[in-house]
Design a protein around this motif. Structure first.
Motif, short mmCIF file in Angstrom:
data_model
loop_
_atom_site.label_atom_id
_atom_site.label_comp_id
_atom_site.label_asym_id
_atom_site.label_seq_id
_atom_site.Cartn_x
_atom_site.Cartn_y
_atom_site.Cartn_z
N LEU A 1 -14.42 -16.26 18.64
CA LEU A 1 -13.30 -16.84 17.90
C LEU A 1 -13.41 -18.36 17.84
O LEU A 1 -13.00 -18.99 16.85
N ASN A 2 -13.98 -18.98 18.89
CA ASN A 2 -14.22 -20.42 18.84
C ASN A 2 -15.14 -20.77 17.67
O ASN A 2 -14.95 -21.78 16.99
N GLN B 1 -13.88 -23.18 10.46
CA GLN B 1 -12.76 -23.56 9.61
C GLN B 1 -12.49 -25.06 9.67
O GLN B 1 -12.14 -25.68 8.65
N VAL B 2 -12.65 -25.66 10.85
CA VAL B 2 -12.47 -27.11 10.96
C VAL B 2 -13.54 -27.83 10.13
O VAL B 2 -13.24 -28.79 9.40
N GLY C 1 -10.65 -11.36 15.34
CA GLY C 1 -10.71 -12.49 16.28
C GLY C 1 -10.30 -12.13 17.69
O GLY C 1 -9.80 -12.98 18.43
N THR D 1 -21.28 -23.18 19.40
CA THR D 1 -20.57 -22.34 20.37
C THR D 1 -21.47 -21.33 21.07
O THR D 1 -21.00 -20.55 21.90
N THR E 1 -13.20 -20.72 14.56
CA THR E 1 -12.31 -21.89 14.50
C THR E 1 -13.08 -23.14 14.12
O THR E 1 -12.64 -23.93 13.26
N VAL E 2 -14.22 -23.35 14.76
CA VAL E 2 -15.05 -24.51 14.44
C VAL E 2 -15.49 -24.47 12.98
O VAL E 2 -15.52 -25.50 12.28
N VAL F 1 -9.14 -15.29 8.65
CA VAL F 1 -9.69 -14.66 9.86
C VAL F 1 -9.32 -13.19 9.83
O VAL F 1 -8.14 -12.83 9.90
#
Length: 407
Positions: A199-200, A206-207, A229, A272, A203-204, A226
């Motif tokens: 999930l990290n 999407q950032v 997740g 990650t 998230t990364v 998502v």
């Protein structure tokens, strides 16, 4: 061919369309009452085929590798015209995009052109194209050779409110794909350092995509969702998934941005410690490229039905995506809009679904059918335009042969 020929042919087309009015409008109503979603349009395809077969077309249901595709052919002339029918509906809200109107109007156009096929040296093809909403039926048909011999392709799409002059407008190309990140599960409290958090990675990614937006050309759209997740707060998720969408009005920009988005996902996996993979479940849709000469004919002919065309504001029009864009990038084509006059609902809403059946929707069917058929008549009867369309097809053939030799 002379102007007199065109005028006479248009009168014959209009007379034949009037004779088939009941069958054409019944087709629209039947499709509306019995919506079927992408690749499941078996009853819809059969209904479209039956109307054309009854009028003397040679019809096939299930062609080019698609069980719900339809090909109905009339005539054997040297100028081959493909009229594209759509008949898939949206899950849950039926014909909220008005594909029943598209199917009926294109069937009406094909039926009426049969009256002048011999006179204008035409081969008239009604091509029923499945899965426009989700699956890219026209892309699959294009790749399978369904459009290879055609000189032009056309259809018209219903819209809400008023009729629009589509000159200078396009549609957004659209790429959709799934990205999966794989890590390693572990207890989030007892041994978090033993896990690799998928999930990290999502998230990364999407950032990174969010930061990328500052450097994107105007009009590009990126959406992310998502879809997986993790399932427990105390477990490091070993699997995460994003569904991503890139939209742009230029095919080259679309491809470039898609590449950058996937690089962001690759970087997120690297950062990650996850592995990653991507798949595109359906073909990408390319931006629509309207053929200027054919669109001018459409505008003139739609106006001749009694409708008034409004110019959209600069930069307006064409916000959605369609697999007709892929056809238009490969050959001369148009895909303008026809209004359900007075409708209040926006396409892809339950309100518009209600409005795609009834007197105003029937008027859209008949006016679109007549304008499409008249546009074909004008193109076939205009020596310079016809010659240019023939030249464009020959050039496609030469390019295809060159590529085949290169392989």
């Amino acid at each position: 061919m002379s102007t007199t020929t065109s005028v006479t042919a248009k009168a014959a087309v209009q007379e034949r369309l009037a004779r088939h009015r009941s069958a054409v409008l019944a087709l629209s109503a039947q499709l509306h009452a019995d919506p079927e979603v992408a690749f499941e349009e078996h009853r819809s395809a059969a209904r479209v085929s039956a109307v054309l077969e009854e009028a003397g077309f040679d019809t096939v249901v299930g062609c080019y590798g698609l069980p719900t595709a339809v090909e109905a052919v009339y005539g054997s002339g040297s100028f081959r015209v493909i009229i594209c029918a759509e008949y898939d509906a949206l899950p849950g809200i039926g014909h909220a995009c008005g594909h029943n109107i598209i199917a009926a109007s294109t069937a009406g156009a094909a039926l009426s052109l049969a009256a002048v096929a011999q006179e204008l040296d035409l081969t008239v093809v009604l091509l029923g194209t499945p899965a426009e909403e989700d699956g890219g039926g026209k892309v699959l048909l294009l790749n399978a050779g369904a459009f290879a011999n055609a000189h032009l392709a056309l259809s018209a799409h219903p819209t809400s409110g008023v009729d629009i002059d589509c000159s200078g407008t396009s549609s957004q190309g659209c790429d959709r794909f799934h990205v999966q990140f794989r890590g390693k599960a572990s207890h989030a409290a007892v041994a978090p350092s033993a896990g690799v958090n998928a999930l990290n990675a999502a998230t990364v990614a999407q950032v990174a995509i969010g930061l990328l937006r500052q450097q994107l050309p105007d009009g590009v759209r990126i959406n992310a969702l998502v879809t997986a997740g993790g399932s427990a707060i105390n477990v490091i998720p070993e699997h995460a998934e994003l569904t991503l969408e890139v939209r742009a009005r230029d095919a080259a920009i679309q491809n470039d941005v898609t590449h950058k988005v996937l690089l962001a996902c690759e970087g997120a996996a690297l950062a990650t410690g996850c592995s990653w993979s991507t798949e595109q479940p359906s073909p990408g849709y390319l931006p629509l490229r309207q053929h200027e000469g054919l669109l001018k004919l459409w505008n003139r002919n739609l106006t001749a039905t009694g409708r008034t065309l409004i110019r959209p504001p600069a930069g307006g029009g064409g916000g959605g995506s369609t697999d007709m864009g892929n056809v238009s990038q490969a050959m001369p084509a148009i895909h303008p809009v026809i209004a359900v006059l007075g409708s209040q609902g926006m396409p892809h809403t339950a309100a518009f679904a209600d409005e795609t059946c009834g007197p105003d929707a029937d008027a859209a069917v008949m006016d679109a059918a007549l304008a499409l058929a008249w546009t074909v008549v004008d193109a076939a009867a205009a020596p310079e335009l016809r010659a240019s369309l023939c030249q464009a097809r020959d050039e496609r053939w030469r390019l295809a042969d060159a590529l085949a030799v290169g392989e």
